[in-house]
Design a protein around this motif. Structure first.
Motif, PDB file in Angstrom:
ATOM      1  N   VAL A  59     -36.802 -27.008 -32.426  1.00 40.14           N
ATOM      2  CA  VAL A  59     -37.610 -28.238 -32.545  1.00 40.14           C
ATOM      3  C   VAL A  59     -38.988 -28.003 -31.925  1.00 40.14           C
ATOM      4  CG1 VAL A  59     -37.846 -30.620 -31.717  1.00 40.14           C
ATOM      5  CG2 VAL A  59     -35.668 -29.833 -32.676  1.00 40.14           C
ATOM      6  N   GLU A  60     -39.004 -27.360 -30.763  1.00 38.60           N
ATOM      7  CA  GLU A  60     -40.298 -27.063 -30.114  1.00 38.60           C
ATOM      8  C   GLU A  60     -41.172 -26.176 -30.986  1.00 38.60           C
ATOM      9  OE1 GLU A  60     -39.392 -25.455 -26.215  1.00 38.60           O
ATOM     10  OE2 GLU A  60     -38.280 -27.298 -25.741  1.00 38.60           O
ATOM     11  N   GLU A  61     -40.541 -25.171 -31.565  1.00 35.05           N
ATOM     12  CA  GLU A  61     -41.276 -24.254 -32.453  1.00 35.05           C
ATOM     13  C   GLU A  61     -41.928 -25.015 -33.609  1.00 35.05           C
ATOM     14  OE1 GLU A  61     -38.091 -21.102 -32.968  1.00 35.05           O
ATOM     15  OE2 GLU A  61     -39.821 -20.019 -33.774  1.00 35.05           O
ATOM     16  N   ILE A  62     -41.151 -25.922 -34.200  1.00 35.58           N
ATOM     17  CA  ILE A  62     -41.657 -26.693 -35.340  1.00 35.58           C
ATOM     18  C   ILE A  62     -42.801 -27.602 -34.900  1.00 35.58           C
ATOM     19  CG2 ILE A  62     -41.061 -28.546 -36.968  1.00 35.58           C
ATOM     20  CD1 ILE A  62     -38.270 -27.238 -37.220  1.00 35.58           C
ATOM     21  N   ARG A  63     -42.596 -28.300 -33.789  1.00 35.29           N
ATOM     22  CA  ARG A  63     -43.620 -29.234 -33.300  1.00 35.29           C
ATOM     23  C   ARG A  63     -44.898 -28.504 -32.912  1.00 35.29           C
ATOM     24  NH1 ARG A  63     -39.791 -33.240 -29.725  1.00 35.29           N
ATOM     25  NH2 ARG A  63     -38.843 -34.326 -31.498  1.00 35.29           N
ATOM     26  N   ALA A  64     -44.737 -27.314 -32.325  1.00 30.58           N
ATOM     27  CA  ALA A  64     -45.910 -26.523 -31.921  1.00 30.58           C
ATOM     28  C   ALA A  64     -46.777 -26.173 -33.128  1.00 30.58           C
ATOM     29  CB  ALA A  64     -45.456 -25.252 -31.209  1.00 30.58           C
ATOM     30  N   LYS A  65     -46.155 -26.087 -34.280  1.00 32.47           N
ATOM     31  CA  LYS A  65     -46.907 -25.781 -35.505  1.00 32.47           C
ATOM     32  C   LYS A  65     -47.341 -27.057 -36.229  1.00 32.47           C
ATOM     33  CE  LYS A  65     -44.499 -21.413 -36.333  1.00 32.47           C
ATOM     34  NZ  LYS A  65     -43.364 -20.813 -37.042  1.00 32.47           N
ATOM     35  N   GLY A  66     -47.144 -28.211 -35.586  1.00 36.73           N
ATOM     36  CA  GLY A  66     -47.572 -29.473 -36.192  1.00 36.73           C
ATOM     37  C   GLY A  66     -46.544 -30.095 -37.117  1.00 36.73           C
ATOM     38  N   GLY A  67     -45.325 -29.581 -37.114  1.00 41.11           N
ATOM     39  CA  GLY A  67     -44.276 -30.102 -37.986  1.00 41.11           C
ATOM     40  C   GLY A  67     -43.497 -31.241 -37.346  1.00 41.11           C
ATOM     41  N   LYS A  68     -42.645 -31.891 -38.168  1.00 37.15           N
ATOM     42  CA  LYS A  68     -41.837 -33.020 -37.705  1.00 37.15           C
ATOM     43  C   LYS A  68     -40.375 -32.591 -37.592  1.00 37.15           C
ATOM     44  CE  LYS A  68     -43.481 -35.296 -41.372  1.00 37.15           C
ATOM     45  NZ  LYS A  68     -44.704 -34.630 -41.818  1.00 37.15           N
ATOM     46  N   ALA A  69     -39.819 -32.714 -36.385  1.00 37.76           N
ATOM     47  CA  ALA A  69     -38.428 -32.307 -36.191  1.00 37.76           C
ATOM     48  C   ALA A  69     -37.798 -33.062 -35.038  1.00 37.76           C
ATOM     49  CB  ALA A  69     -38.340 -30.812 -35.926  1.00 37.76           C
ATOM     50  N   VAL A  70     -36.482 -33.236 -35.114  1.00 38.41           N
ATOM     51  CA  VAL A  70     -35.718 -33.852 -34.045  1.00 38.41           C
ATOM     52  C   VAL A  70     -34.431 -33.046 -33.877  1.00 38.41           C
ATOM     53  CG1 VAL A  70     -34.773 -35.521 -35.689  1.00 38.41           C
ATOM     54  CG2 VAL A  70     -34.626 -35.997 -33.257  1.00 38.41           C
ATOM     55  N   ALA A  71     -33.956 -32.943 -32.642  1.00 36.13           N
ATOM     56  CA  ALA A  71     -32.760 -32.143 -32.375  1.00 36.13           C
ATOM     57  C   ALA A  71     -31.492 -32.981 -32.478  1.00 36.13           C
ATOM     58  CB  ALA A  71     -32.848 -31.525 -30.988  1.00 36.13           C
ATOM     59  N   SER A  72     -30.416 -32.327 -32.854  1.00 30.08           N
ATOM     60  CA  SER A  72     -29.088 -32.950 -32.863  1.00 30.08           C
ATOM     61  C   SER A  72     -28.105 -31.906 -32.338  1.00 30.08           C
ATOM     62  CB  SER A  72     -28.729 -33.394 -34.291  1.00 30.08           C
ATOM     63  OG  SER A  72     -27.402 -33.072 -34.612  1.00 30.08           O
ATOM     64  N   TYR A  73     -27.316 -32.314 -31.328  1.00 31.21           N
ATOM     65  CA  TYR A  73     -26.444 -31.347 -30.641  1.00 31.21           C
ATOM     66  C   TYR A  73     -24.974 -31.523 -30.974  1.00 31.21           C
ATOM     67  CZ  TYR A  73     -30.687 -31.871 -27.811  1.00 31.21           C
ATOM     68  OH  TYR A  73     -31.983 -32.008 -27.402  1.00 31.21           O
ATOM     69  N   ASP A  74     -24.680 -32.434 -31.898  1.00 29.72           N
ATOM     70  CA  ASP A  74     -23.273 -32.700 -32.198  1.00 29.72           C
ATOM     71  C   ASP A  74     -22.695 -31.622 -33.095  1.00 29.72           C
ATOM     72  OD1 ASP A  74     -22.848 -35.299 -30.904  1.00 29.72           O
ATOM     73  OD2 ASP A  74     -24.421 -35.955 -32.287  1.00 29.72           O
ATOM     74  N   SER A  75     -21.385 -31.462 -32.984  1.00 27.51           N
ATOM     75  CA  SER A  75     -20.697 -30.539 -33.886  1.00 27.51           C
ATOM     76  C   SER A  75     -20.662 -31.133 -35.295  1.00 27.51           C
ATOM     77  CB  SER A  75     -19.273 -30.305 -33.405  1.00 27.51           C
ATOM     78  OG  SER A  75     -18.538 -29.629 -34.407  1.00 27.51           O
ATOM     79  N   VAL A  76     -20.647 -30.274 -36.284  1.00 25.60           N
ATOM     80  CA  VAL A  76     -20.489 -30.736 -37.668  1.00 25.60           C
ATOM     81  C   VAL A  76     -19.164 -31.484 -37.844  1.00 25.60           C
ATOM     82  CG1 VAL A  76     -21.989 -29.047 -38.772  1.00 25.60           C
ATOM     83  CG2 VAL A  76     -19.599 -28.448 -38.319  1.00 25.60           C
ATOM     84  N   GLU A  77     -18.263 -31.323 -36.901  1.00 30.81           N
ATOM     85  CA  GLU A  77     -17.014 -32.083 -36.958  1.00 30.81           C
ATOM     86  C   GLU A  77     -17.245 -33.569 -36.698  1.00 30.81           C
ATOM     87  OE1 GLU A  77     -13.185 -30.209 -35.953  1.00 30.81           O
ATOM     88  OE2 GLU A  77     -14.398 -29.047 -34.550  1.00 30.81           O
ATOM     89  N   ASP A  78     -18.428 -33.907 -36.170  1.00 34.91           N
ATOM     90  CA  ASP A  78     -18.848 -35.307 -36.036  1.00 34.91           C
ATOM     91  C   ASP A  78     -19.910 -35.602 -37.093  1.00 34.91           C
ATOM     92  OD1 ASP A  78     -17.264 -36.129 -33.783  1.00 34.91           O
ATOM     93  OD2 ASP A  78     -18.550 -34.868 -32.529  1.00 34.91           O
ATOM     94  N   GLY A  79     -19.575 -35.343 -38.325  1.00 31.47           N
ATOM     95  CA  GLY A  79     -20.524 -35.446 -39.440  1.00 31.47           C
ATOM     96  C   GLY A  79     -21.348 -36.720 -39.446  1.00 31.47           C
ATOM     97  N   GLU A  80     -20.704 -37.859 -39.177  1.00 30.62           N
ATOM     98  CA  GLU A  80     -21.385 -39.156 -39.189  1.00 30.62           C
ATOM     99  C   GLU A  80     -22.582 -39.162 -38.233  1.00 30.62           C
ATOM    100  OE1 GLU A  80     -20.955 -41.977 -40.827  1.00 30.62           O
ATOM    101  OE2 GLU A  80     -19.037 -41.649 -41.860  1.00 30.62           O
ATOM    102  N   LYS A  81     -22.381 -38.564 -37.056  1.00 25.52           N
ATOM    103  CA  LYS A  81     -23.434 -38.594 -36.032  1.00 25.52           C
ATOM    104  C   LYS A  81     -24.677 -37.832 -36.495  1.00 25.52           C
ATOM    105  CE  LYS A  81     -20.444 -39.008 -31.965  1.00 25.52           C
ATOM    106  NZ  LYS A  81     -19.946 -38.270 -30.794  1.00 25.52           N
ATOM    107  N   LEU A  82     -24.461 -36.736 -37.212  1.00 25.97           N
ATOM    108  CA  LEU A  82     -25.588 -35.945 -37.692  1.00 25.97           C
ATOM    109  C   LEU A  82     -26.434 -36.745 -38.676  1.00 25.97           C
ATOM    110  CD1 LEU A  82     -23.771 -33.741 -36.434  1.00 25.97           C
ATOM    111  CD2 LEU A  82     -24.431 -32.243 -38.301  1.00 25.97           C
ATOM    112  N   ILE A  83     -25.755 -37.437 -39.565  1.00 27.96           N
ATOM    113  CA  ILE A  83     -26.476 -38.231 -40.567  1.00 27.96           C
ATOM    114  C   ILE A  83     -27.128 -39.441 -39.891  1.00 27.96           C
ATOM    115  CG2 ILE A  83     -26.227 -39.563 -42.708  1.00 27.96           C
ATOM    116  CD1 ILE A  83     -25.973 -36.464 -42.987  1.00 27.96           C
ATOM    117  N   GLN A  84     -26.425 -40.025 -38.889  1.00 27.14           N
ATOM    118  CA  GLN A  84     -27.016 -41.128 -38.127  1.00 27.14           C
ATOM    119  C   GLN A  84     -28.345 -40.705 -37.497  1.00 27.14           C
ATOM    120  OE1 GLN A  84     -26.827 -44.331 -37.807  1.00 27.14           O
ATOM    121  NE2 GLN A  84     -25.247 -44.214 -39.388  1.00 27.14           N
ATOM    122  N   SER A  85     -28.398 -39.502 -36.932  1.00 26.17           N
ATOM    123  CA  SER A  85     -29.636 -38.993 -36.337  1.00 26.17           C
ATOM    124  C   SER A  85     -30.769 -39.016 -37.361  1.00 26.17           C
ATOM    125  CB  SER A  85     -29.479 -37.555 -35.844  1.00 26.17           C
ATOM    126  OG  SER A  85     -28.455 -37.461 -34.908  1.00 26.17           O
ATOM    127  N   ALA A  86     -30.470 -38.579 -38.569  1.00 25.96           N
ATOM    128  CA  ALA A  86     -31.490 -38.543 -39.623  1.00 25.96           C
ATOM    129  C   ALA A  86     -31.944 -39.958 -39.975  1.00 25.96           C
ATOM    130  CB  ALA A  86     -30.943 -37.838 -40.859  1.00 25.96           C
TER     131      ALA A  86
END
Ligand code: NAI
Length: 319
Positions: A59-86
């Motif tokens: 995320v830092e790398e992307i932002r440093a280049k002027g891009g838009k990004a947010v981190a998500s630390y959940d396992s793919v086993e919590d699929g709902e949470k990943l989509i909620q982040s988006a």
């Protein structure tokens, strides 16, 4: 056209984007204007441990280049949470790249229940859960692009990878059906079998190959498959080293080994074996309907054969 492919306004989730291929996908999407959810559990290659550092760094790398990004630390086993982040952060979800993965290689008889289940939970079930969580949103938007990550190990088999290869080809089966169910909503699902140097492959590949096979030589295919201009759906691609190729099923013309009003025997199968396995003039069925047609045609061919004492060799080949 010479127009560059833009992802401006698109929201992209890349699972396992803290390193390797996923990191490269995330950087490439962001560079072309996408808002990216960089998901990574930050564990080790065998599925143990967790840390926010992997996702944060990208995320830092992307932002440093002027891009838009947010981190998500959940396992793919919590699929709902990943989509909620988006949805919470960016308000929509356009692209899901199912990339997160681990390895637990063992020869088949040594494969434990845990080796089997963990691999299936992360690769196959995880991709199912993340994708299902995004589906309704994509349907509402009448737009979605989904990537499943298979592997040559799944396509061809590989010693010591019974758990991994079955999960990886399971993903192709999943993608085949999602391609059909998503078509009318402009939701496309394609599968890639990549080859790239990463912490997963550095355990099995010589160091110079790991260094040469850059993730940058894989990401452009994934970006193209996820672009609105791309109409590909239900495809399987091998990609690496700067090369992309497409795979499909092939079916031999085969051999009818049954005669009307006679029992079908294993001897007839044996005697027809060369023809059954002969790929001359093979067909390439691409749907269940197309597959089934041949069987219906065989029924009428056998029926038309009457009760004559024809030898199995005289029976016609299936269409
Ligand atoms: P990698 O180990 O560098 O990347 C995988 C990432 O997934 C890691 O950062 C890891 O922390 C993350 N991850 C693992 N479990 C997770 C979970 N439950 N939730 C969220 N994130 C999780 O490996 P690489 O090579 O980049 O692999 C990416 C994908 O490509 C995998 O699915 C792998 O099986 C597949 N693949 C890679 C090949 C290659 O040549 N590198 C060959 C064939 C398939």
């Amino acid at each position: 056209t010479a127009m560059a492919l833009s992802f401006e306004g698109r929201v992209v989730l890349v699972t396992g984007a803290g390193g390797g291929l996923g990191r490269e996908y995330a950087l490439a999407f962001a560079q072309r204007g996408a808002s990216v959810v960089v998901n990574d559990l930050g564990g080790n290659t065998k599925g143990g441990g967790k840390s926010s550092a992997a996702a944060d760094k990208v995320v830092e790398e992307i932002r440093a280049k002027g891009g838009k990004a947010v981190a998500s630390y959940d396992s793919v086993e919590d699929g709902e949470k990943l989509i909620q982040s988006a949805l919470e952060r960016f308000g929509r979800i356009d692209v899901v790249v199912n990339n997160a993965g681990i390895l637990r290689d063992r020869s088949f008889p040594r494969t434990s229940d845990v080796d089997w289940d963990l691999i299936h939970r992360i690769h196959l079930r995880g991709s199912f859960l993340v994708t299902r969580a995004a589906w309704d949103q994509m349907k509402k938007q009448k737009f979605g692009r989904i990537i499943m990550t298979a592997s040559a190990a799944g396509i061809y088999g590989n010693f010591g990878q019974s758990n991994y290869s079955s999960a990886k080809l399971g993903l192709l089966g999943l993608a085949n059906t999602l391609a059909i169910e998503g078509r009318k909503y402009n939701i496309h699902c394609n599968t890639v079998a990549p080859v790239a140097g990463s912490r997963l492959t550095e355990t099995v590949m010589p160091p110079d190959l790991v260094a040469s096979l850059k993730p940058e030589y894989v990401a452009p295919l994934v970006l193209w498959l996820c672009h609105e201009q791309c109409q590909e759906n239900g495809g399987l691609f091998e990609v690496g080293a700067g090369w992309v190729g497409k795979l499909r099923w092939e079916r031999s013309r085969g051999q009818i080994v049954r005669q009307k009003n006679r029992a079908m025997t294993p001897e007839a199968v044996r005697d027809g074996w060369d023809r059954i396995c002969d790929f001359t003039d093979a067909t390439k069925p691409s749907s269940v309907q197309e597959s089934l047609q041949a069987f219906v045609s065989v029924l009428s061919q056998v029926d038309a054969g009457g009760q004559v004492e024809a030898s199995p060799a005289a029976a016609a080949a299936a269409p």
